[in-house]
Structure formats: C-alpha cells, structure tokens
Design an enzyme around this catalytic site. Structure first.
Site, PDB file in Angstrom:
ATOM      1  N   CYS A  54      -6.086  -9.996  -7.350  1.00  0.00           N
ATOM      2  CA  CYS A  54      -7.535  -9.787  -7.293  1.00  0.00           C
ATOM      3  C   CYS A  54      -7.870  -8.662  -6.308  1.00  0.00           C
ATOM      4  CB  CYS A  54      -8.244 -11.096  -6.951  1.00  0.00           C
ATOM      5  SG  CYS A  54     -10.002 -11.092  -7.410  1.00  0.00           S
ATOM      6  N   HIS A  91      -5.981 -15.359 -10.473  1.00  0.00           N
ATOM      7  CA  HIS A  91      -5.554 -16.293  -9.446  1.00  0.00           C
ATOM      8  C   HIS A  91      -4.795 -17.446 -10.103  1.00  0.00           C
ATOM      9  CE1 HIS A  91      -7.971 -14.499  -6.279  1.00  0.00           C
ATOM     10  NE2 HIS A  91      -9.023 -14.513  -7.068  1.00  0.00           N
TER      11      HIS A  91
END
Length: 505
Positions: free
Chosen positions: A346, A434
C-alpha cells in the site's frame, strides 16, 4: 461531569464493558478471551468498541453488502465470538494522520476529518451514531462485550465521553477494570480509576482483572485481598503473562519483532514508519520457522536483511520524507542493487514509484508532491474517494486474496508488470493488497521465489484460531468466566461503596 445518557439506564441490555487503567492495559486481550469463552458456552456474543483510534483496520461487509472498514481488533474479536464482523461492532474509527488531526470512519465509511479544534462538536455527532449502533447490536445478540478506550478516569474528557463510562451509563452496563501489573503500580491505578469517577459512574464499576502477572501468585494474594476490602469490589482473576498470546495488534504500542530460533534464520527487516498502518500484514511472516522478523528504523537495520518490507502508512508523503531524512532511501536502493528482494505494501508500495502527488490535500497540504524511490515504474495520485475492496486473484502461480483500503490511485507504466493490485519489476514487488501474506499458498510461493524458503506447512488462519483458543483457555483457568457472564446478564451489584469523593467533584 454528567453526559445526559443516564435516561437509558432503565433499558439495560446484557453486556459488559472492559475498561483499563491505561492504554495497552490488556482490554483487547480480555475482550477477545471473553468473546471466545462465552461463545463456547453457546452464548450469541458480539464484540463492540464505540470508538477505536488506530491505523490498523480491516475490510468487512456492511448490512447493504458494500465493503466497509472497521478496526482490526474488533474484526479479530468477532472471529473469537464466532460472529460475522460488521461496522456496528466498531461504529467510529479514527485514523491518526498527525498529532492534531484524524481521519474519521463512521459505520464503515469515510466521514471527513476530526481535529483537536473541533473535537467537542465532532464527538457529539459521533456519540449518537455509536450508541445507535450499540443498541442495534444489543437487539440481535444475547450478550455484548464492549471494549473501552484508554482509561475511563480521563476526567478532562468525561463530559463528552461515549466510549467508556458514557457508554456504560447509556446501557446501564457493568464495568470491569483491567490493569497491567507488569508496568507496576497496578493497585494504585485500579483504586484511583474508581475514586476519580463521579458517583453514578462508580455504581457501575463491578470489579477488576489483573493482566500480565509473572511469578508466585501467593505473593500477589495479600494485595488482591486488600484491594477487594478497600474498594468493596471483586477481583475476577489474574491472567498470567504468556508470550504466545500476541494477536493482531490494535496500535503501535506493542510493535515488536517476531524472533526465530537458531542462528541460521533469514532476516526480514520491516521499516518502522512513524505513521505505520496495517503492520499486521507481516504477522504471518513472524509465524514462519526460519524467519527472523525485526522492525528497522535506520540504514544499519536493513544492511544485512535478506528481505526488506515497506509497510502501509497513513501519510505516504510525510513518511517518505522521514525515510529520506534517515538515509533509509539509499539503504533500500543499495539492498535492491545487491539483488535482494523488496516488498512494498500500500503506502510502502507507493513510495517505490516515480512520483507521489496529493493535489486535493487528502493526506498532506493541497498540491503536495514528491519523487518516489524510483524502484518501480508507477505513479500515485491521491484522490478524495476511498477504495475499499476484498479482491481475489493469482500471483506467482498461487491463489491470492487480501483487502484494499486506500485513497491513492496507482498507474503502472511500461517498465513494470501488474502484481496484486500493484506492480513488480525483478525482485521488487509492490502490492495494494493488505493481508495477502496471510494466504498460505501465496506466502509460500512468495518466500520460495524471493528467499528460496521452502513451504513450511504453516497455516495462518489455524494459528490465529489456536491463539484465540489459548486466550479462552487461560481465561477459563484464571478468571471466573461464569461470574463475568452472570455480571453481564444481571448488571452491577447494588450499593457498591463510594470512593475518593474529595477528588471526584
């Protein structure tokens, strides 16, 4: 100091508030343990936290079927309760972006920012939504185990409190106070927590739980007896220190490495960004035999690493500047030049690209921009619209899945190939997903490709289940679980002694 919620006391629900003498006293641990212990008894139980302040979050589905965001701790507690995670279990999530401003998530979706300057007005709006979510859950479950935040004795914040005693008063709900004895001063902290509260709040404090005890319980017993005698409240038990108890962490207070046994372990260095988020992404690596997972904050820490991980961050541009100020940018670039693997997740992935821009001021000042590390041919542009997804796919010949929570929009150039919502070039990997390393097949494929680390047979979901069962086993052995369940159902005892009213005015 009252908050006007007392009118709801006549409609008391079956529930228990787990408060703490301090942050990180063990509220999450005790809440998780009771959720699993009550579920084992056939009770339909759900966790609840009115307001969570954490950059560790998770995606679940809302009642309308749309992806929604809640605190990671409540997601795990829902698994412990054998319940389906939902936004009502954590209706308010504040994600700190700086010391004075937090991004607000209300019932799973973005709700602007809350700053120290508009804190009181903002909280009144959030309190109504949080208590409505609690009431909704209470109508669908037998018992709620609610986790407080910080300490209920923050008397400067009591007037607007809807997370600790404000919630307890709203629901007429009994409270147990958890204290971490490993820090020292637990008896004073427990007594002082009760004594600083106003009478109506004290009426709901039913007793205490001691957490993280090590040593001879016989030496502790006299203190527990005195605490019960002085306060007129019961100690429901003492949980021992157990190194196997670590769970998906709520915040960075307990951010530590996961050490492997033996000197031949491969070293994984996770960069400890100041505004790190979702660092639970590396928990699965910590369970792998032969991997030594450490957190790195300087160039030396990554110099001898076999794998470097740049985790997520709540403020990509600010943490990118921090990275450069410490010389970590050069150390990471040298790590890649030597042919060693690098994984960005991310915000950490976004730093690996060519540019990062924030034209609308989503995470930084409007118009902010910076050059990335230039290790991947991608660019990131922040937009106000937030992406919440639960994607599935395939990478490195293995099935993969995860969850996306981000504002940044990534464009992959011709010099990189797509990889799990991100990009890859050689031994540099970047993903927007994630939780992808929690997938056993993908984790095995990634470690084999990058480190030559063969499949270990580690099953992450099963390991998490074992940790929750261990928590419940310890609760069954060291806490009076039946008495706590009865307390949740019947409410606080009548006529509890009033303490320290020279302070609580």
């Amino acid at each position: 100091m009252g908050d006007g919620h007392g009118a709801a006391e006549e409609a008391r629900v079956s529930g228990l508030l787990v408060a703490g003498t301090t942050s990180d006293a063990g509220k999450s641990v005790v809440t998780t343990a009771l959720c699993r212990a009550f579920a084992r008894r056939g009770v339909r139980v759900a966790p609840y936290k009115a307001q969570n302040m954490s950059n560790n979050s998770m995606v679940c589905h809302g009642p309308d079927g749309r992806p929604a965001e809640i605190g990671r701790a409540q997601w795990v507690q829902a698994l412990a309760a054998r319940a389906v995670p939902e936004p009502a279990m954590n209706p308010v999530l504040l994600k700190p972006g700086s010391d004075r401003r937090s991004h607000a998530v209300l019932m799973g979706h973005s709700a602007g920012d809350v700053s120290s300057s508009n804190w009181e007005n903002g909280r009144r709006h959030l309190a109504g939504a949080a208590h409505a979510a609690f009431d909704d859950l209470a109508g669908r479950y037998d018992v709620l185990v609610a986790e407080g935040a910080g300490s209920p004795a923050e008397i400067n914040l009591r007037a607007g409190d809807y997370v600790n005693m404000g919630l307890a008063r709203h629901a007429g709900m009994p409270v147990v106070v958890v204290g971490d004895i490993d820090r020292g001063g637990v008896f004073a902290a427990m007594y002082g927590t009760v004594a600083l509260l106003e009478p109506a709040d004290q009426d709901l404090i039913a007793g205490f739980v001691v957490n993280k005890f090590r040593g001879d319980h016989g030496l502790l017993r006299p203190g527990l007896d005195d605490l019960e005698r002085i306060t007129g409240r019961r100690v429901f038990g003492t949980l021992p220190w157990d190194p196997g108890l670590w769970l998906d962490s709520e915040d960075a207070l307990d951010l530590e490495g996961r050490r492997a046994d033996g000197e031949a372990a491969l070293r994984v260095a996770v960069v400890r960004l100041p505004r790190v988020s979702n660092f639970t992404d590396v928990d699965a690596l910590g369970l792998e035999p032969g991997l030594d997972v450490v957190f790195a904050s300087g160039p030396r820490d990554v110099a001898d690493a076999d794998l470097v991980v740049l985790p997520g961050t709540r403020s990509t541009l600010a943490d990118l500047a921090w990275l450069r100020s410490r010389g970590l940018d050069a150390a990471i670039t040298e790590h890649v030049r030597r042919g060693r693997p690098l994984l960005g997740i991310c915000g950490g992935f976004q730093m690996l690209g060519r540019t990062v821009t924030d034209p609308e001021g989503v995470e930084a000042a409007p118009g902010s921009s910076a050059e990335g590390l230039g290790l991947l041919d991608v660019r990131t542009d922040f937009t106000a619209e937030k992406t919440l997804r639960l994607p599935e796919g395939e990478a490195l010949g293995a099935p993969a899945s995860g969850y996306e929570i981000h504002h940044g929009r990534v464009t992959v150039g011709a010099g990189a190939e797509e990889f799990l919502g991100g990009a890859r070039s050689g031994n540099v990997f970047g993903t927007m997903w994630h939780g992808s390393l929690e997938g056993d097949a993908f984790r095995a494929a990634f470690l084999d490709r990058t480190l030559g680390h063969g499949p270990s047979g580690t099953e992450f979901a099963a390991a998490r289940e074992r940790r929750m069962d261990l928590l419940a086993d310890l609760a069954e052995r060291y806490l009076d679980v039946d008495a706590l369940l009865e307390l949740a159902r019947e409410g606080a005892p009548a006529e509890l002694p009033l303490l320290g009213q020279e302070f609580a005015r």
